[in-house]
Structure formats: structure tokens, C-alpha cells
Write a protein that holds these residues in place. Structure first.
Motif, PDB file in Angstrom:
ATOM      1  N   UNK A 109      -7.621   2.355  10.026  1.00  0.00           N
ATOM      2  CA  UNK A 109      -8.201   1.727   8.910  1.00  0.00           C
ATOM      3  C   UNK A 109      -9.392   2.145   8.734  1.00  0.00           C
ATOM      4  N   UNK A 110     -10.434   2.705   9.473  1.00  0.00           N
ATOM      5  CA  UNK A 110     -11.605   2.961   9.238  1.00  0.00           C
ATOM      6  C   UNK A 110     -11.228   4.515   8.529  1.00  0.00           C
ATOM      7  N   UNK A 111     -10.293   5.166   8.466  1.00  0.00           N
ATOM      8  CA  UNK A 111     -10.100   6.446   7.693  1.00  0.00           C
ATOM      9  C   UNK A 111      -9.703   5.805   6.399  1.00  0.00           C
ATOM     10  N   UNK A 112      -8.886   4.634   5.959  1.00  0.00           N
ATOM     11  CA  UNK A 112      -8.552   4.115   4.676  1.00  0.00           C
ATOM     12  C   UNK A 112      -9.759   3.545   4.169  1.00  0.00           C
ATOM     13  N   UNK A 113     -10.605   3.166   4.585  1.00  0.00           N
ATOM     14  CA  UNK A 113     -11.749   2.557   4.323  1.00  0.00           C
ATOM     15  C   UNK A 113     -12.735   3.697   3.767  1.00  0.00           C
ATOM     16  N   UNK A 114     -12.647   4.850   4.306  1.00  0.00           N
ATOM     17  CA  UNK A 114     -13.471   6.100   3.881  1.00  0.00           C
ATOM     18  C   UNK A 114     -12.747   6.702   2.418  1.00  0.00           C
ATOM     19  N   UNK A 115     -11.361   6.816   2.689  1.00  0.00           N
ATOM     20  CA  UNK A 115     -10.577   6.922   1.440  1.00  0.00           C
ATOM     21  C   UNK A 115     -10.852   6.296   0.304  1.00  0.00           C
ATOM     22  N   UNK A 116     -10.735   4.939   0.520  1.00  0.00           N
ATOM     23  CA  UNK A 116     -11.187   4.002  -0.701  1.00  0.00           C
ATOM     24  C   UNK A 116     -12.269   4.077  -1.108  1.00  0.00           C
ATOM     25  N   UNK A 117     -13.489   4.320  -0.250  1.00  0.00           N
ATOM     26  CA  UNK A 117     -14.795   4.587  -0.714  1.00  0.00           C
ATOM     27  C   UNK A 117     -14.684   6.070  -1.578  1.00  0.00           C
ATOM     28  N   UNK A 153      -0.160  12.465   2.469  1.00  0.00           N
ATOM     29  CA  UNK A 153       0.630  11.284   2.631  1.00  0.00           C
ATOM     30  C   UNK A 153       1.945  11.214   1.607  1.00  0.00           C
ATOM     31  N   UNK A 154       2.957  10.939   1.810  1.00  0.00           N
ATOM     32  CA  UNK A 154       4.240  11.129   0.849  1.00  0.00           C
ATOM     33  C   UNK A 154       4.033  10.344  -0.331  1.00  0.00           C
ATOM     34  N   UNK A 155       3.501   8.976  -0.010  1.00  0.00           N
ATOM     35  CA  UNK A 155       3.204   8.136  -1.366  1.00  0.00           C
ATOM     36  C   UNK A 155       1.943   8.341  -1.890  1.00  0.00           C
ATOM     37  N   UNK A 156       1.293   9.447  -1.784  1.00  0.00           N
ATOM     38  CA  UNK A 156      -0.055   9.741  -2.246  1.00  0.00           C
ATOM     39  C   UNK A 156      -1.238   8.648  -1.657  1.00  0.00           C
ATOM     40  N   UNK A 157      -0.849   7.976  -0.446  1.00  0.00           N
ATOM     41  CA  UNK A 157      -1.858   7.086  -0.174  1.00  0.00           C
ATOM     42  C   UNK A 157      -1.636   5.656  -0.885  1.00  0.00           C
ATOM     43  N   UNK A 158      -0.673   5.320  -1.344  1.00  0.00           N
ATOM     44  CA  UNK A 158      -0.329   4.089  -2.163  1.00  0.00           C
ATOM     45  C   UNK A 158      -0.466   2.674  -1.101  1.00  0.00           C
ATOM     46  N   UNK A 159       0.277   2.865  -0.032  1.00  0.00           N
ATOM     47  CA  UNK A 159       0.444   1.816   1.009  1.00  0.00           C
ATOM     48  C   UNK A 159      -0.951   1.813   1.674  1.00  0.00           C
ATOM     49  N   UNK A 196      -3.926   2.332   0.418  1.00  0.00           N
ATOM     50  CA  UNK A 196      -5.069   1.920  -0.433  1.00  0.00           C
ATOM     51  C   UNK A 196      -4.898   0.760  -0.800  1.00  0.00           C
ATOM     52  N   UNK A 197      -3.607   0.034  -0.929  1.00  0.00           N
ATOM     53  CA  UNK A 197      -3.089  -1.305  -1.762  1.00  0.00           C
ATOM     54  C   UNK A 197      -4.063  -2.453  -1.360  1.00  0.00           C
ATOM     55  N   UNK A 198      -4.350  -2.660  -0.120  1.00  0.00           N
ATOM     56  CA  UNK A 198      -5.477  -3.534   0.472  1.00  0.00           C
ATOM     57  C   UNK A 198      -6.687  -3.424  -0.200  1.00  0.00           C
ATOM     58  N   UNK A 199      -7.332  -2.362  -0.664  1.00  0.00           N
ATOM     59  CA  UNK A 199      -8.462  -2.273  -1.412  1.00  0.00           C
ATOM     60  C   UNK A 199      -8.106  -2.357  -2.879  1.00  0.00           C
ATOM     61  N   UNK A 200      -6.945  -2.611  -3.601  1.00  0.00           N
ATOM     62  CA  UNK A 200      -6.947  -2.742  -4.719  1.00  0.00           C
ATOM     63  C   UNK A 200      -6.937  -1.356  -5.564  1.00  0.00           C
ATOM     64  N   UNK A 201      -6.651  -0.228  -4.905  1.00  0.00           N
ATOM     65  CA  UNK A 201      -6.819   0.926  -5.461  1.00  0.00           C
ATOM     66  C   UNK A 201      -5.530   1.458  -5.465  1.00  0.00           C
ATOM     67  N   UNK A 202      -4.940   2.163  -6.720  1.00  0.00           N
ATOM     68  CA  UNK A 202      -3.604   2.842  -6.739  1.00  0.00           C
ATOM     69  C   UNK A 202      -4.047   4.032  -7.157  1.00  0.00           C
ATOM     70  N   UNK A 203      -3.452   5.090  -6.264  1.00  0.00           N
ATOM     71  CA  UNK A 203      -3.866   6.512  -6.494  1.00  0.00           C
ATOM     72  C   UNK A 203      -2.918   7.075  -7.562  1.00  0.00           C
ATOM     73  N   UNK A 204      -3.467   7.958  -8.159  1.00  0.00           N
ATOM     74  CA  UNK A 204      -2.911   8.875  -9.333  1.00  0.00           C
ATOM     75  C   UNK A 204      -2.243   9.968  -9.071  1.00  0.00           C
ATOM     76  N   UNK A 205      -1.215  10.640  -9.330  1.00  0.00           N
ATOM     77  CA  UNK A 205      -0.618  11.681  -9.100  1.00  0.00           C
ATOM     78  C   UNK A 205      -1.531  12.922 -10.008  1.00  0.00           C
ATOM     79  N   UNK A 206      -1.358  14.035  -9.231  1.00  0.00           N
ATOM     80  CA  UNK A 206      -2.321  14.903  -9.927  1.00  0.00           C
ATOM     81  C   UNK A 206      -1.136  15.695 -11.161  1.00  0.00           C
ATOM     82  N   UNK A 207      -1.760  15.752 -12.176  1.00  0.00           N
ATOM     83  CA  UNK A 207      -1.039  16.148 -13.409  1.00  0.00           C
ATOM     84  C   UNK A 207      -1.284  17.819 -13.686  1.00  0.00           C
TER      85      UNK A 207
END
Length: 276
Positions: free
Chosen positions: A137-145, A257-263, A265-276
Motif C-alpha cells: 500500500x505504501x507503494x500505491x501511495x507513492x504511485x498515486x502521489x 501491472x497488467x491493468x496499468x495500475x487501475x486496481x 489506484x482506484x482507492x485514490x480516485x485515479x484512473x491510469x491512462x494507456x500510453x498512446x
């Protein structure tokens, strides 16, 4: 005149980093699916290598001078860089697996920790599972930041704040995250704790491997006689979680992450966006 290489990747280069990230994730999935009491760490290594090759890549850890394996397998008091071998995984063990892949000259790097069930020692398992959960969870807090940060070292603040809010845990300071790209370890450093400097600007093209390492006791470590394995001085258990994350013009994407981090990051209200 010496020109310093930019730490920022182009959009085309970011796209090339997606495949090695997915190959790395596949190797860790293979380990997860096979990790039961009685398996050896060398067997896990072989499965991880097969998964990377099946995805079209090659293990990048084997490119590190003097290292000959696909994964690092660190058990119980071992924090990082454990060498796979004949060690048999036991009930109640906490096993940290670090893996990486290279594909078309670009790298992925990721780590996860797993706690094996042990009905005879439920309290030990619960303690170690919480350690792993806090670290993840500390990792996901860092990614969300990272998704909102102006400067990279805000990530370390978020990681440290979460860990300290969860209890008396030790955060390793001698081993930190890093940039990643053509090489597995690049600039800039990625701290898991507060530092005075702000760090580089967070902007499109930044790709970093964030990897908190947390222990149940004192964070002092030593390197074992094999010259690789880092273990805690006091014998306390350790956990290690890591993801490679790209910042691009439309947001962030967790490459390993296979889902780009969607699961995550969801608790932080962040939706990752695929690289175009």
C-alpha cells in the motif's frame, strides 16, 4: 563538452517500454501461481524465465555482472538480492520476488512479496501479511502521489507517511528506487522517505521504478557471504514491493501491472491512462 543524458523519454520510447513491463508482470504471475510450501527458489526462477521468454523478452537480471538468475528470491529476514537455489520454501515464510525483463532494448522491473499459509502459526502469518500489505500500500501511495506531484521526491513523502501511520516499521534507506529505460538502473534516484531536495520535475517522459523495502524491526542490514543477499541485522522479516511507472502526456501508466495500475489506484480516485 560532456552532454548529460535526459531522464525523460519520448512518446515513442514510452510505448516501447510497455512490452517489457508486461513480460515482467507475467514472470511474477508465474511465480505467484507456483509458490507453495515445498517448492525451491530455483524452480521459481525457472518458471519466471520461461514466462519472460514466452512473452518475447529475456531476463535482464542476467545482464548484471556476476548474476546468473532471472529473479532475486529473498526469504524471511532477507530483504533483497537473494539468490535462487536449493532452498525449500516453508509454511509461514514471507518470500519477496524481484524480476525484470528486457525486450527490444527496453527494461521492466518489479517485485512482490508473498506470505505462505501456516495453520500452526496464524499469528506469525498475520504479522507478516500485514507487513507485506503495508509495504504494498505504501507503494500505491507513492504511485498515486506521482500522478499529481510537481517534483519526484514527493513520492518518498507519501511512501513514508503511509508506513509510519501503520505502526512501528523500519524503512530501508540504503536501498532505493531508480529511473529505468534502456538500462535497468538509471537516474534519477527514487527515495522511499523524506529528503530535503525536491528532485527532478515530474513531467511526461519520466519513468521510474518505485520500490519500498520495509522490515518488522530495525532497518540495519548486512550483505551475506554470497556477496548479494541483503538481510536484516536483527533477523526481523522484510517485504519488498516494486512497480515501474511511466508519466506521459495523458497521465500515468504502471508498466508492470497488467491493468496499468487501475486496481491499485482506484482507492485514490485515479484512473491510469494507456500510453498512446
Amino acid at each position: 563538452m560532456v552532454f548529460k543524458r535526459s531522464i525523460y523519454k519520448s512518446p515513442a520510447q514510452l510505448r516501447l517500454m510497455v512490452a517489457p513491463g508486461l513480460a515482467t508482470a507475467a514472470s511474477l504471475d508465474a511465480v505467484r501461481d507456483a509458490l507453495v510450501a515445498g517448492v525451491t527458489t530455483l524452480q521459481l526462477d525457472e518458471l519466471a524465465e520461461q514466462a519472460i521468454i514466452a512473452a518475447g523478452g529475456m531476463p535482464n537480471f542476467k545482464l548484471e555482472h556476476g548474476y546468473h538468475h532471472t529473479i532475486c528470491s529473498s526469504v524471511n529476514d532477507e530483504v533483497v538480492h537473494g539468490i535462487p537455489g536449493s532452498r525449500i520454501v516453508q509454511p509461514g515464510d514471507i518470500v519477496s520476488i524481484d524480476s525484470g525483463a528486457i525486450l527490444d532494448g527496453w527494461n521492466g522491473d518489479s517485485a512482490r512479496s508473498f506470505v505462505l499459509p501456516d495453520p500452526a502459526r496464524p499469528e506469525l502469518v498475520a504479522e507478516r501479511q500485514k507487513l507485506s500489505d503495508v509495504t504494498e500500500q505504501s507503494l500505491w501511495h507513492g504511485i498515486a502521489r506521482l500522478a499529481t506531484a510537481k517534483h519526484l521526491n514527493e513520492v518518498g513523502e507519501a511512501v513514508e507517511d503511509h508506513i509510519l501511520s501503520q505502526g512501528e516499521y523500519g524503512i530501508l534507506t540504503d536501498y532505493i528506487g531508480h529511473g529505468i529505460g534502456r538500462r535497468m538502473h538509471e537516474e534519477p534516484p527514487v527515495f522511499n522517505y523524506r529528503v530535503r531536495a525536491k528532485g527532478p520535475e515530474v513531467k511526461p517522459g519520466l519513468v521510474v521504478a518505485i520500490e519500498p523495502m520495509v522490515v518488522l524491526g530495525d532497518p540495519e542490514t548486512y550483505v551475506k557471504d554470497d556477496g548479494w543477499t541483503v538481510a536484516t541485522e536483527d533477523g526481523s522479516a522484510a517485504a519488498h514491493w516494486e512497480h515501474s511507472v511511466a508519466v506521459h502526456k495523458d497521465g500515468i501508466w504502471v508498466l508492470t501491472a497488467a491493468d496499468g495500475g487501475a486496481a491499485g489506484l482506484a482507492p485514490f480516485g485515479i484512473t491510469p491512462t494507456p500510453i498512446a
